[in-house]
Design an enzyme around this catalytic site. Structure first.
Site, short mmCIF file in Angstrom:
data_model
loop_
_atom_site.label_atom_id
_atom_site.label_comp_id
_atom_site.label_asym_id
_atom_site.label_seq_id
_atom_site.Cartn_x
_atom_site.Cartn_y
_atom_site.Cartn_z
N CYS A 6 -5.60 -6.71 -3.69
CA CYS A 6 -5.34 -5.33 -3.24
C CYS A 6 -3.84 -5.03 -3.29
O CYS A 6 -3.04 -5.68 -2.61
CB CYS A 6 -5.87 -5.14 -1.82
SG CYS A 6 -5.40 -3.55 -1.12
N CYS A 9 -2.35 -4.15 0.14
CA CYS A 9 -2.15 -5.36 0.97
C CYS A 9 -0.86 -6.05 0.54
O CYS A 9 -0.08 -6.51 1.38
CB CYS A 9 -3.33 -6.33 0.82
SG CYS A 9 -4.81 -5.86 1.75
N ASP A 32 4.98 7.55 -2.03
CA ASP A 32 4.09 7.41 -3.19
C ASP A 32 4.95 7.24 -4.44
O ASP A 32 5.97 7.91 -4.61
CB ASP A 32 3.20 8.65 -3.32
CG ASP A 32 2.02 8.40 -4.24
OD1 ASP A 32 0.88 8.36 -3.75
OD2 ASP A 32 2.24 8.25 -5.47
N HIS A 48 -6.75 -4.68 5.95
CA HIS A 48 -7.47 -4.08 4.82
C HIS A 48 -8.76 -3.40 5.28
O HIS A 48 -9.63 -4.04 5.87
CB HIS A 48 -7.81 -5.15 3.78
CG HIS A 48 -8.45 -4.58 2.56
ND1 HIS A 48 -7.73 -4.09 1.49
CD2 HIS A 48 -9.76 -4.40 2.24
CE1 HIS A 48 -8.56 -3.64 0.56
NE2 HIS A 48 -9.80 -3.82 0.99
N ASN A 92 -8.55 10.53 -0.20
CA ASN A 92 -9.52 10.40 -1.28
C ASN A 92 -10.43 9.22 -0.96
O ASN A 92 -9.96 8.14 -0.59
CB ASN A 92 -8.80 10.17 -2.61
CG ASN A 92 -7.92 11.35 -3.00
OD1 ASN A 92 -8.29 12.50 -2.77
ND2 ASN A 92 -6.77 11.08 -3.57
N GLY A 98 -12.14 10.70 -5.84
CA GLY A 98 -10.85 10.55 -6.50
C GLY A 98 -10.03 9.37 -6.02
O GLY A 98 -8.82 9.30 -6.27
N HIS A 103 -7.82 0.64 -0.70
CA HIS A 103 -7.32 0.26 0.63
C HIS A 103 -7.04 1.61 1.29
O HIS A 103 -6.21 2.39 0.77
CB HIS A 103 -6.04 -0.57 0.47
CG HIS A 103 -5.39 -1.02 1.75
ND1 HIS A 103 -5.00 -2.33 1.98
CD2 HIS A 103 -5.02 -0.33 2.86
CE1 HIS A 103 -4.43 -2.43 3.17
NE2 HIS A 103 -4.42 -1.22 3.74
N HIS A 105 -5.94 4.90 2.66
CA HIS A 105 -4.59 5.46 2.76
C HIS A 105 -4.67 6.96 2.96
O HIS A 105 -5.53 7.62 2.39
CB HIS A 105 -3.75 5.12 1.52
CG HIS A 105 -4.40 5.48 0.22
ND1 HIS A 105 -5.39 4.72 -0.35
CD2 HIS A 105 -4.21 6.53 -0.60
CE1 HIS A 105 -5.78 5.28 -1.49
NE2 HIS A 105 -5.08 6.39 -1.65
N HIS A 107 -2.69 10.33 2.38
CA HIS A 107 -1.57 10.99 1.70
C HIS A 107 -1.02 12.07 2.62
O HIS A 107 -1.78 12.86 3.19
CB HIS A 107 -2.05 11.72 0.44
CG HIS A 107 -2.54 10.87 -0.67
ND1 HIS A 107 -1.80 10.60 -1.79
CD2 HIS A 107 -3.74 10.24 -0.85
CE1 HIS A 107 -2.50 9.86 -2.63
NE2 HIS A 107 -3.69 9.62 -2.08
P1 AMP Z 1 -5.72 7.59 -4.50
O1 AMP Z 1 -6.14 8.33 -5.72
O2 AMP Z 1 -5.93 8.42 -3.25
O3 AMP Z 1 -6.36 6.23 -4.40
O4 AMP Z 1 -4.16 7.44 -4.60
C1 AMP Z 1 -3.48 6.25 -4.78
C2 AMP Z 1 -2.02 6.61 -4.73
O5 AMP Z 1 -1.28 5.42 -4.69
C3 AMP Z 1 -1.52 7.42 -5.94
O6 AMP Z 1 -0.96 8.64 -5.49
C4 AMP Z 1 -0.48 6.50 -6.57
O7 AMP Z 1 0.62 7.19 -7.11
C5 AMP Z 1 -0.09 5.62 -5.41
N1 AMP Z 1 0.42 4.31 -5.77
C6 AMP Z 1 -0.14 3.42 -6.62
N2 AMP Z 1 0.61 2.30 -6.71
C7 AMP Z 1 1.67 2.50 -5.89
C8 AMP Z 1 2.81 1.71 -5.54
N3 AMP Z 1 3.03 0.50 -6.06
N4 AMP Z 1 3.71 2.23 -4.67
C9 AMP Z 1 3.53 3.46 -4.14
N5 AMP Z 1 2.46 4.25 -4.42
C10 AMP Z 1 1.55 3.78 -5.28
#
Ligand code: AMP
Length: 118
Positions: A6, A9, A32, A48, A92, A98, A103, A105, A107
């Site tokens: 992950c 994680c 992000d 997690h 999401n 989407g 994990h 999160h 936004h």
């Molecule tokens: P989701 O579509 O809600 O799963 O969004 C995942 C988000 O994680 C996206 O907006 C990505 O730009 C962001 N993301 C992916 N990898 C990283 C990372 N290493 N550091 C910061 N954000 C990330």
């Protein structure tokens, strides 16, 4: 506790770099990597949890903490004050929702328009 494959994680553990916004015993927030808006950060539980679909009553206080932290961090990160300013919160969940990183999160997006998306 951490899932070996992950990415979030690994971010929580410091194995992958991130731009930290906030941290406490249970939560971690970071910018992000591909922001949609002038302010765009993610709040994650350190432990997690794959998605919002995995929440149970035991997570009520954790989710409450995330939702009350969001407005505070949004202001600190440069979102304007309500009602002229404000922010958007998105969670999401699952493929059709989407979700790309599995994990949980939250936004938090804000700042002057136009935004890249949304
Ligand atoms: P989701 O579509 O809600 O799963 O969004 C995942 C988000 O994680 C996206 O907006 C990505 O730009 C962001 N993301 C992916 N990898 C990283 C990372 N290493 N550091 C910061 N954000 C990330």
């Amino acid at each position: 506790m951490a899932e070996p494959d992950c990415i979030f994680c690994k971010i929580v553990e410091g194995k992958i770099p991130s731009r930290k916004v906030y941290e406490d015993d249970d939560l971690y927030a970071f910018h992000d990597i591909a922001p949609w808006a002038p302010v765009h950060f993610l709040i994650v539980p350190k432990r997690h949890i794959a998605s919002m679909a995995h929440l149970t009553p035991e997570h009520e206080s954790l989710m409450g903490r995330i939702m009350t932290l969001a407005p505070r961090l949004a202001l600190e990160q440069g979102c304007g004050a309500y009602p002229e300013g404000g922010f958007r919160v998105v969670v999401n969940t699952g493929k059709e929702g989407g979700q790309e990183v599995h994990h949980l999160h939250v936004h938090v997006m804000g700042g002057p328009r136009p935004w890249l998306k949304g």
